[in-house]
Design a protein around this motif. Structure first.
Motif, PDB file in Angstrom:
ATOM      1  N   LEU A 266       9.116 -19.063  76.167  1.00  0.00           N
ATOM      2  CA  LEU A 266       7.813 -18.447  75.890  1.00  0.00           C
ATOM      3  C   LEU A 266       6.674 -19.297  76.442  1.00  0.00           C
ATOM      4  O   LEU A 266       5.632 -18.778  76.860  1.00  0.00           O
ATOM      5  N   PHE A 267       6.853 -20.621  76.487  1.00  0.00           N
ATOM      6  CA  PHE A 267       5.759 -21.520  76.831  1.00  0.00           C
ATOM      7  C   PHE A 267       5.618 -21.758  78.325  1.00  0.00           C
ATOM      8  O   PHE A 267       4.738 -22.495  78.767  1.00  0.00           O
ATOM      9  N   THR A 268       6.457 -21.108  79.099  1.00  0.00           N
ATOM     10  CA  THR A 268       6.247 -21.089  80.546  1.00  0.00           C
ATOM     11  C   THR A 268       5.946 -19.677  81.048  1.00  0.00           C
ATOM     12  O   THR A 268       5.481 -19.512  82.169  1.00  0.00           O
ATOM     13  N   ARG A 269       6.171 -18.683  80.199  1.00  0.00           N
ATOM     14  CA  ARG A 269       5.992 -17.296  80.618  1.00  0.00           C
ATOM     15  C   ARG A 269       4.701 -16.669  80.119  1.00  0.00           C
ATOM     16  O   ARG A 269       4.345 -15.581  80.571  1.00  0.00           O
ATOM     17  N   PHE A 270       4.012 -17.320  79.158  1.00  0.00           N
ATOM     18  CA  PHE A 270       2.720 -16.755  78.756  1.00  0.00           C
ATOM     19  C   PHE A 270       1.729 -16.949  79.906  1.00  0.00           C
ATOM     20  O   PHE A 270       1.922 -17.795  80.790  1.00  0.00           O
ATOM     21  N   GLU A 271       0.648 -16.169  79.895  1.00  0.00           N
ATOM     22  CA  GLU A 271      -0.251 -16.140  81.051  1.00  0.00           C
ATOM     23  C   GLU A 271      -1.554 -16.882  80.840  1.00  0.00           C
ATOM     24  O   GLU A 271      -2.100 -17.457  81.795  1.00  0.00           O
ATOM     25  N   HIS A 272      -2.087 -16.869  79.608  1.00  0.00           N
ATOM     26  CA  HIS A 272      -3.447 -17.377  79.420  1.00  0.00           C
ATOM     27  C   HIS A 272      -3.563 -18.441  78.333  1.00  0.00           C
ATOM     28  O   HIS A 272      -3.862 -19.593  78.619  1.00  0.00           O
ATOM     29  N   VAL A 273      -3.374 -18.030  77.071  1.00  0.00           N
ATOM     30  CA  VAL A 273      -3.628 -18.920  75.933  1.00  0.00           C
ATOM     31  C   VAL A 273      -2.502 -18.799  74.918  1.00  0.00           C
ATOM     32  O   VAL A 273      -2.054 -17.696  74.594  1.00  0.00           O
ATOM     33  N   THR A 274      -2.061 -19.952  74.420  1.00  0.00           N
ATOM     34  CA  THR A 274      -1.156 -19.966  73.275  1.00  0.00           C
ATOM     35  C   THR A 274      -1.763 -20.837  72.196  1.00  0.00           C
ATOM     36  O   THR A 274      -2.350 -21.877  72.476  1.00  0.00           O
ATOM     37  N   TRP A 275      -1.653 -20.387  70.945  1.00  0.00           N
ATOM     38  CA  TRP A 275      -2.346 -21.018  69.811  1.00  0.00           C
ATOM     39  C   TRP A 275      -1.385 -21.145  68.648  1.00  0.00           C
ATOM     40  O   TRP A 275      -0.622 -20.228  68.359  1.00  0.00           O
ATOM     41  N   ARG A 276      -1.429 -22.303  67.967  1.00  0.00           N
ATOM     42  CA  ARG A 276      -0.518 -22.523  66.839  1.00  0.00           C
ATOM     43  C   ARG A 276      -1.284 -22.889  65.581  1.00  0.00           C
ATOM     44  O   ARG A 276      -2.276 -23.622  65.630  1.00  0.00           O
TER      45      ARG A 276
ATOM     46  N   VAL B 122       3.685 -12.907  68.637  1.00  0.00           N
ATOM     47  CA  VAL B 122       3.688 -13.973  67.633  1.00  0.00           C
ATOM     48  C   VAL B 122       5.099 -14.520  67.513  1.00  0.00           C
ATOM     49  O   VAL B 122       6.070 -13.754  67.414  1.00  0.00           O
ATOM     50  N   ALA B 123       5.213 -15.839  67.550  1.00  0.00           N
ATOM     51  CA  ALA B 123       6.482 -16.519  67.287  1.00  0.00           C
ATOM     52  C   ALA B 123       6.349 -17.199  65.932  1.00  0.00           C
ATOM     53  O   ALA B 123       5.644 -18.209  65.800  1.00  0.00           O
ATOM     54  N   LEU B 124       6.981 -16.628  64.914  1.00  0.00           N
ATOM     55  CA  LEU B 124       6.905 -17.136  63.544  1.00  0.00           C
ATOM     56  C   LEU B 124       8.030 -18.146  63.343  1.00  0.00           C
ATOM     57  O   LEU B 124       9.204 -17.829  63.515  1.00  0.00           O
TER      58      LEU B 124
ATOM     59  N   ASP C 260      14.814 -21.163  62.574  1.00  0.00           N
ATOM     60  CA  ASP C 260      14.842 -20.220  63.679  1.00  0.00           C
ATOM     61  C   ASP C 260      13.445 -19.660  63.920  1.00  0.00           C
ATOM     62  O   ASP C 260      12.484 -20.041  63.240  1.00  0.00           O
ATOM     63  N   VAL C 261      13.357 -18.728  64.870  1.00  0.00           N
ATOM     64  CA  VAL C 261      12.079 -18.150  65.290  1.00  0.00           C
ATOM     65  C   VAL C 261      12.173 -16.636  65.230  1.00  0.00           C
ATOM     66  O   VAL C 261      13.115 -16.042  65.761  1.00  0.00           O
ATOM     67  N   GLU C 262      11.193 -16.038  64.589  1.00  0.00           N
ATOM     68  CA  GLU C 262      11.094 -14.577  64.551  1.00  0.00           C
ATOM     69  C   GLU C 262      10.022 -14.131  65.533  1.00  0.00           C
ATOM     70  O   GLU C 262       8.881 -14.605  65.478  1.00  0.00           O
ATOM     71  N   LEU C 263      10.374 -13.242  66.429  1.00  0.00           N
ATOM     72  CA  LEU C 263       9.433 -12.726  67.416  1.00  0.00           C
ATOM     73  C   LEU C 263       8.798 -11.447  66.883  1.00  0.00           C
ATOM     74  O   LEU C 263       9.504 -10.514  66.480  1.00  0.00           O
ATOM     75  N   ILE C 264       7.471 -11.405  66.883  1.00  0.00           N
ATOM     76  CA  ILE C 264       6.728 -10.260  66.357  1.00  0.00           C
ATOM     77  C   ILE C 264       5.845  -9.700  67.470  1.00  0.00           C
ATOM     78  O   ILE C 264       5.026 -10.423  68.042  1.00  0.00           O
ATOM     79  N   THR C 265       6.013  -8.418  67.768  1.00  0.00           N
ATOM     80  CA  THR C 265       5.216  -7.779  68.819  1.00  0.00           C
ATOM     81  C   THR C 265       4.524  -6.516  68.332  1.00  0.00           C
ATOM     82  O   THR C 265       3.752  -5.921  69.088  1.00  0.00           O
TER      83      THR C 265
ATOM     84  N   PRO D 180       1.821  -4.257  67.134  1.00  0.00           N
ATOM     85  CA  PRO D 180       0.388  -4.539  67.308  1.00  0.00           C
ATOM     86  C   PRO D 180      -0.366  -4.850  66.031  1.00  0.00           C
ATOM     87  O   PRO D 180      -1.184  -5.772  66.004  1.00  0.00           O
ATOM     88  N   ALA D 181      -0.125  -4.106  64.938  1.00  0.00           N
ATOM     89  CA  ALA D 181      -0.859  -4.359  63.703  1.00  0.00           C
ATOM     90  C   ALA D 181      -0.529  -5.729  63.139  1.00  0.00           C
ATOM     91  O   ALA D 181      -1.398  -6.434  62.610  1.00  0.00           O
ATOM     92  N   GLU D 182       0.739  -6.156  63.244  1.00  0.00           N
ATOM     93  CA  GLU D 182       1.132  -7.472  62.762  1.00  0.00           C
ATOM     94  C   GLU D 182       0.513  -8.572  63.624  1.00  0.00           C
ATOM     95  O   GLU D 182       0.036  -9.585  63.115  1.00  0.00           O
ATOM     96  N   VAL D 183       0.519  -8.380  64.935  1.00  0.00           N
ATOM     97  CA  VAL D 183      -0.092  -9.372  65.823  1.00  0.00           C
ATOM     98  C   VAL D 183      -1.578  -9.493  65.529  1.00  0.00           C
ATOM     99  O   VAL D 183      -2.144 -10.599  65.511  1.00  0.00           O
ATOM    100  N   LEU D 184      -2.239  -8.369  65.269  1.00  0.00           N
ATOM    101  CA  LEU D 184      -3.666  -8.394  64.936  1.00  0.00           C
ATOM    102  C   LEU D 184      -3.910  -9.198  63.671  1.00  0.00           C
ATOM    103  O   LEU D 184      -4.880  -9.966  63.593  1.00  0.00           O
ATOM    104  N   ARG D 185      -3.044  -9.066  62.678  1.00  0.00           N
ATOM    105  CA  ARG D 185      -3.219  -9.813  61.438  1.00  0.00           C
ATOM    106  C   ARG D 185      -3.177 -11.317  61.699  1.00  0.00           C
ATOM    107  O   ARG D 185      -3.996 -12.079  61.183  1.00  0.00           O
ATOM    108  N   TYR D 186      -2.229 -11.744  62.527  1.00  0.00           N
ATOM    109  CA  TYR D 186      -2.147 -13.164  62.853  1.00  0.00           C
ATOM    110  C   TYR D 186      -3.342 -13.604  63.700  1.00  0.00           C
ATOM    111  O   TYR D 186      -3.825 -14.739  63.571  1.00  0.00           O
ATOM    112  N   ALA D 187      -3.829 -12.720  64.558  1.00  0.00           N
ATOM    113  CA  ALA D 187      -5.010 -13.060  65.362  1.00  0.00           C
ATOM    114  C   ALA D 187      -6.235 -13.252  64.471  1.00  0.00           C
ATOM    115  O   ALA D 187      -7.091 -14.115  64.744  1.00  0.00           O
TER     116      ALA D 187
END
Length: 246
Positions: free
Chosen positions: A85-95, A200-202, A213-218, A220-227
């Protein structure tokens, strides 16, 4: 005992009503909005029991922020997929980092140096990871994180504050938020990455603070909540240098 409620979202812009919350333990959904008050409308409702209050909410509120599945099945990815994920994202990653300790940190030589009160040799730690970070930053990508710190800070949090010097030198923007401020903002006690505001990588941990482990969340409403969590935490957090100086 009070419920562990999570704010899922609101359909009304900034004034916060109507809105949807979810009970993290029972899975029950709490919806609030303006009450239905017209006696003729209330008389036509079926199965309205004493003590129940009908409320009126936009259909979009339930579509956007209500659960989409009766029993949600997490999408778990392995660590290799997580690393990619950390080489394939395009712009910004935030933790967001919320834990008081990380068991994996305590198994490292740098942690041993830190607890012995010695200067930590960050330059010699994890060179492959450091090289990858430098490469991605050189491509114009941004790595950002907010760490929540207790008062007083735990040994693990102090270790990560020392570690911030290395990560900052690699190009990361690292900020600190007091635990009391995080609680006032009602931020979740979850560790996660947001990648390009689309994924989102939870990060999941066991009761002994071991990374599991890591849960992948895509969705849209869930991603918005984390944003929304990201925006609030970033607004109130301070650069780690400012926090350290205090």
């Amino acid at each position: 005992m009070a419920r562990r409620l999570r704010f899922n979202g609101t359909g009304s812009g900034v004034n916060g009503c109507p809105a949807v919350h979810e009970d993290l333990d029972s899975g029950e959904v709490i919806v609030h909005g303006p009450p239905l008050t017209d006696p003729e409308d209330i008389a036509r409702l079926r199965h309205l029991s004493p003590g129940e209050v009908p409320v009126v909410v936009p259909r979009e509120l339930l579509v956007d922020f209500g659960p989409k599945e009766a029993n949600r099945v997490p999408h778990i990815i392995d660590l290799d997929a997580f690393d990619r994920l950390f080489t394939r994202f395009e712009h910004v990653t935030w933790r967001l980092e919320t834990r008081r300790r990380y068991a994996s940190d305590e198994a490292t030589e740098t942690y041993a140096q830190f607890t012995r009160g010695q200067p930590v040799n960050w330059d010699g730690s994890n060179p492959e990871w450091c090289a990858e970070r430098r490469e991605q930053v050189a491509l114009g990508k941004r790595f950002e994180r907010v760490r929540i710190v207790d008062d007083p800070a735990t040994p693990g949090q102090l270790y990560l504050l020392d570690n911030a010097r290395r990560n900052s030198a690699l190009g990361e923007d690292i900020r600190i938020l007091r635990r009391g401020d995080a609680e006032r903002l009602d931020l979740p006690e979850e560790d996660f990455w947001i990648l390009d505001s689309r994924t989102v990588a939870l990060l999941n941990f066991d009761e002994d603070d071991n990374f599991v482990d890591v849960e992948l969340i895509t969705e849209p409403a869930e991603v918005l909540r984390y944003a929304q969590v990201r925006d609030a935490a970033s607004h109130y957090a301070v650069p780690y240098e400012v926090f350290e100086a205090k």
